[in-house]
Design a protein around this motif. Structure first.
Motif, PDB file in Angstrom:
ATOM      1  N   LYS A 123      -4.844   5.691  -1.626  1.00  0.00           N
ATOM      2  CA  LYS A 123      -5.860   6.478  -2.349  1.00  0.00           C
ATOM      3  C   LYS A 123      -5.391   6.856  -3.752  1.00  0.00           C
ATOM      4  O   LYS A 123      -6.199   7.110  -4.634  1.00  0.00           O
ATOM      5  CB  LYS A 123      -6.178   7.757  -1.572  1.00  0.00           C
ATOM      6  CG  LYS A 123      -6.954   7.508  -0.296  1.00  0.00           C
ATOM      7  CD  LYS A 123      -7.450   8.844   0.279  1.00  0.00           C
ATOM      8  CE  LYS A 123      -7.837   8.696   1.739  1.00  0.00           C
ATOM      9  NZ  LYS A 123      -6.662   8.861   2.641  1.00  0.00           N
ATOM     10  N   GLY A 124      -4.107   6.915  -3.951  1.00  0.00           N
ATOM     11  CA  GLY A 124      -3.578   7.324  -5.253  1.00  0.00           C
ATOM     12  C   GLY A 124      -2.886   8.667  -5.163  1.00  0.00           C
ATOM     13  O   GLY A 124      -3.478   9.631  -4.687  1.00  0.00           O
ATOM     14  N   CYS A 125      -1.613   8.717  -5.588  1.00  0.00           N
ATOM     15  CA  CYS A 125      -0.850   9.963  -5.544  1.00  0.00           C
ATOM     16  C   CYS A 125       0.275   9.867  -6.579  1.00  0.00           C
ATOM     17  O   CYS A 125       0.473   8.809  -7.167  1.00  0.00           O
ATOM     18  CB  CYS A 125      -0.301  10.199  -4.136  1.00  0.00           C
ATOM     19  SG  CYS A 125       1.047   9.085  -3.692  1.00  0.00           S
ATOM     20  N   PRO A 126       1.009  10.974  -6.813  1.00  0.00           N
ATOM     21  CA  PRO A 126       2.074  10.904  -7.831  1.00  0.00           C
ATOM     22  C   PRO A 126       3.121   9.828  -7.529  1.00  0.00           C
ATOM     23  O   PRO A 126       3.649   9.200  -8.440  1.00  0.00           O
ATOM     24  CB  PRO A 126       2.708  12.296  -7.769  1.00  0.00           C
ATOM     25  CG  PRO A 126       1.659  13.184  -7.199  1.00  0.00           C
ATOM     26  CD  PRO A 126       0.864  12.332  -6.275  1.00  0.00           C
ATOM     27  N   MET A 127       3.413   9.589  -6.226  1.00  0.00           N
ATOM     28  CA  MET A 127       4.451   8.625  -5.889  1.00  0.00           C
ATOM     29  C   MET A 127       4.085   7.214  -6.352  1.00  0.00           C
ATOM     30  O   MET A 127       4.937   6.460  -6.814  1.00  0.00           O
ATOM     31  CB  MET A 127       4.730   8.619  -4.380  1.00  0.00           C
ATOM     32  CG  MET A 127       5.962   7.828  -4.013  1.00  0.00           C
ATOM     33  SD  MET A 127       6.620   8.247  -2.396  1.00  0.00           S
ATOM     34  CE  MET A 127       5.908   6.962  -1.402  1.00  0.00           C
ATOM     35  N   CYS A 128       2.799   6.863  -6.260  1.00  0.00           N
ATOM     36  CA  CYS A 128       2.381   5.510  -6.665  1.00  0.00           C
ATOM     37  C   CYS A 128       1.731   5.539  -8.053  1.00  0.00           C
ATOM     38  O   CYS A 128       1.070   4.595  -8.457  1.00  0.00           O
ATOM     39  CB  CYS A 128       1.424   4.917  -5.639  1.00  0.00           C
ATOM     40  SG  CYS A 128      -0.038   5.925  -5.334  1.00  0.00           S
ATOM     41  N   LYS A 129       1.941   6.643  -8.763  1.00  0.00           N
ATOM     42  CA  LYS A 129       1.339   6.840 -10.092  1.00  0.00           C
ATOM     43  C   LYS A 129      -0.165   6.570 -10.052  1.00  0.00           C
ATOM     44  O   LYS A 129      -0.740   5.923 -10.936  1.00  0.00           O
ATOM     45  CB  LYS A 129       2.014   5.943 -11.127  1.00  0.00           C
ATOM     46  CG  LYS A 129       3.500   6.263 -11.270  1.00  0.00           C
ATOM     47  CD  LYS A 129       4.093   5.534 -12.478  1.00  0.00           C
ATOM     48  CE  LYS A 129       5.556   5.843 -12.659  1.00  0.00           C
ATOM     49  NZ  LYS A 129       6.455   5.057 -11.807  1.00  0.00           N
ATOM     50  N   THR A 172       0.867  -1.171   0.000  1.00  0.00           N
ATOM     51  CA  THR A 172       0.000   0.000   0.000  1.00  0.00           C
ATOM     52  C   THR A 172       0.913   1.233   0.000  1.00  0.00           C
ATOM     53  O   THR A 172       1.853   1.293   0.783  1.00  0.00           O
ATOM     54  CB  THR A 172      -0.816   0.064   1.311  1.00  0.00           C
ATOM     55  OG1 THR A 172      -1.134  -1.250   1.715  1.00  0.00           O
ATOM     56  CG2 THR A 172      -2.039   0.908   1.162  1.00  0.00           C
ATOM     57  N   CYS A 173       0.637   2.175  -0.868  1.00  0.00           N
ATOM     58  CA  CYS A 173       1.474   3.380  -0.931  1.00  0.00           C
ATOM     59  C   CYS A 173       1.434   4.099   0.423  1.00  0.00           C
ATOM     60  O   CYS A 173       0.355   4.425   0.926  1.00  0.00           O
ATOM     61  CB  CYS A 173       0.956   4.307  -2.041  1.00  0.00           C
ATOM     62  SG  CYS A 173       1.787   5.906  -2.044  1.00  0.00           S
ATOM     63  N   CYS A 174       2.629   4.299   1.006  1.00  0.00           N
ATOM     64  CA  CYS A 174       2.646   4.874   2.361  1.00  0.00           C
ATOM     65  C   CYS A 174       2.415   6.373   2.331  1.00  0.00           C
ATOM     66  O   CYS A 174       2.178   6.994   3.352  1.00  0.00           O
ATOM     67  CB  CYS A 174       3.949   4.532   3.073  1.00  0.00           C
ATOM     68  SG  CYS A 174       5.376   5.224   2.252  1.00  0.00           S
ATOM     69  N   SER A 175       2.476   6.953   1.126  1.00  0.00           N
ATOM     70  CA  SER A 175       2.280   8.390   1.022  1.00  0.00           C
ATOM     71  C   SER A 175       0.795   8.742   1.010  1.00  0.00           C
ATOM     72  O   SER A 175       0.353   9.651   1.700  1.00  0.00           O
ATOM     73  CB  SER A 175       2.980   8.891  -0.233  1.00  0.00           C
ATOM     74  OG  SER A 175       2.676  10.225  -0.470  1.00  0.00           O
ATOM     75  N   CYS A 176       0.011   7.994   0.221  1.00  0.00           N
ATOM     76  CA  CYS A 176      -1.428   8.326   0.102  1.00  0.00           C
ATOM     77  C   CYS A 176      -2.316   7.291   0.779  1.00  0.00           C
ATOM     78  O   CYS A 176      -3.538   7.390   0.728  1.00  0.00           O
ATOM     79  CB  CYS A 176      -1.806   8.442  -1.370  1.00  0.00           C
ATOM     80  SG  CYS A 176      -1.614   6.875  -2.247  1.00  0.00           S
ATOM     81  N   LYS A 177      -1.683   6.288   1.413  1.00  0.00           N
ATOM     82  CA  LYS A 177      -2.408   5.192   2.085  1.00  0.00           C
ATOM     83  C   LYS A 177      -3.345   4.460   1.123  1.00  0.00           C
ATOM     84  O   LYS A 177      -4.434   4.015   1.493  1.00  0.00           O
ATOM     85  CB  LYS A 177      -3.229   5.705   3.295  1.00  0.00           C
ATOM     86  CG  LYS A 177      -2.441   6.559   4.255  1.00  0.00           C
ATOM     87  CD  LYS A 177      -1.401   5.758   5.005  1.00  0.00           C
ATOM     88  CE  LYS A 177      -0.521   6.667   5.851  1.00  0.00           C
ATOM     89  NZ  LYS A 177       0.798   6.133   6.113  1.00  0.00           N
TER      90      LYS A 177
HETATM   91 ZN   LIG Z   1       0.323   6.931  -3.362  1.00  0.00          ZN
END
Ligand SMILES: [Zn+2]
Length: 351
Positions: free
Chosen positions: A275-281, A268-273
């Motif tokens: 939800k989706g963000c630039p780090m996880c595209k 799970t992307c630790c930046s957006c938990k």
């Molecule tokens: Zn993310």
């Protein structure tokens, strides 16, 4: 003679009272008490003194000498004491002066991540094993089911040192091969091997010709039933501890030469938990790890009978984990952390 003695006494005490230093004191001592001194010459004149006057004059002579000597000793002590005090004064250390301030350091982000990962694996009963960075081709490739001429070698642009025999290891997997061989094919293994690896990559924000790989290996008797769910449980524990309790681990089918079946591991992307963000595209997931069940050929090459033994292996880059964890975008930063303010700032984020 009596008058002469009293005169000498008075003169001597007078110059002594005005004496301010050791050198003058010595001169006075020589002048009155020395071999050629005034008192000594009087002493020599004693033979001319009449018999009856001698005791009196002798007593006076002793008294005068005693008085002068006493004054000289007193002054000597005084000068010695003054000198000592002067010396003590000049060597005095003022402990109230403020010293140089030493700032607290902090571990580099990469070092900290590696240590954290080691600790988590150790808490699960893994050994931390080391191996050579200059490696033989057979350990780096052949034993891991990647024979000469195999296309899988192309993906790892390797630094060869001697023909095609000696190289800078392109992965930490040769440590797995060495550990299995050292165990003699009849002992369970639970280990990780963190270490530097090298590939002929052009350095940019996400690639480096040198990076840190951490590999894990578990081998046990087949009746112990090591399975993909053990692999998943291990990685789940690891990444929950590194990131946070809500981190989920997902397997996607993949292909590696040394594992079968093989998976890519997403978190799970630790930046957006998620939800989706630039780090996880915007996918909510981040790929950090490759893993799978140890290929029977690898077990066999390293002295383990795949009919009796099985296990899983996983590998990931410490830099990648560090960058994801601390939201860093340039891998080169990790090798260049010389600013204490920066490392301290990363360290504080932990609290
Ligand atoms: Zn993310």
């Amino acid at each position: 003679m009596q008058d002469k003695l009293l005169e000498i006494k008075e003169k001597a005490l007078s110059v002594l009272n005005n004496c301010k230093d050791e050198k003058t004191l010595n001169d006075i001592k020589v002048k009155f008490l020395g071999k050629q001194g005034e008192l000594t010459s009087i002493l020599r004149g004693m033979r001319d003194v009449s018999q009856e006057d001698r005791p009196k004059i002798g007593a006076l002579l002793n008294e005068v000498r005693g008085a002068i000597e006493e004054k000289i000793t007193e002054l000597n002590n005084k000068f010695n004491e003054e000198q000592l005090n002067k010396k003590l004064q000049s060597e005095k250390i003022d402990v109230t002066l403020s010293g140089l301030q030493v700032k607290n350091g902090a571990p580099s982000v990469l070092e900290k991540v590696i240590e954290d990962i080691e600790e988590i694996f150790m808490s699960m009963g893994f050994d931390v094993v080391d191996g050579p960075e200059i490696e033989e081709d057979k350990f780096n490739f052949e034993m891991l089911n990647i024979p000469k001429g195999h296309p899988a070698r192309d993906a790892q642009d390797t630094f060869y040192i001697e023909d095609e025999k000696v190289l800078l290891r392109s992965q930490t997997s040769p440590v797995q091969a060495r550990t299995m061989l050292a165990a003699g094919g009849n002992k369970p293994i639970r280990m990780i091997c963190p270490g530097k690896t090298y590939r002929r990559d052009s350095d940019d924000a996400t690639h480096s010709h040198q990076f840190t790989q951490i590999e894990g290996l578990v081998v046990d008797r087949i009746e112990r039933g090591i399975s993909m769910s053990d692999l998943k449980g291990t990685l789940d524990t690891l990444f929950k501890k590194i990131f946070d309790e809500k981190t989920e681990v997902r397997f996607r089918p993949s292909y590696y030469q040394f594992t079968e079946p093989s998976v890519e591991v997403d978190l799970t992307c630790c930046s957006c938990k998620g939800k989706g963000c630039p780090m996880c595209k915007n996918t909510g997931w981040i790929t950090v790890c490759g893993a799978g069940m140890v290929h029977p050929n690898v077990l066999r090459n390293c002295g383990y009978d795949p009919k009796e033994w099985s296990g899983f292996a996983c590998g990931f880059g410490a830099e990648r984990v560090a960058m994801v964890k601390y939201g860093m975008t340039d891998i080169r930063k990790l090798d260049n952390q010389t600013d204490l303010r920066e490392t301290a700032a990363f360290d504080r984020r932990e609290d």
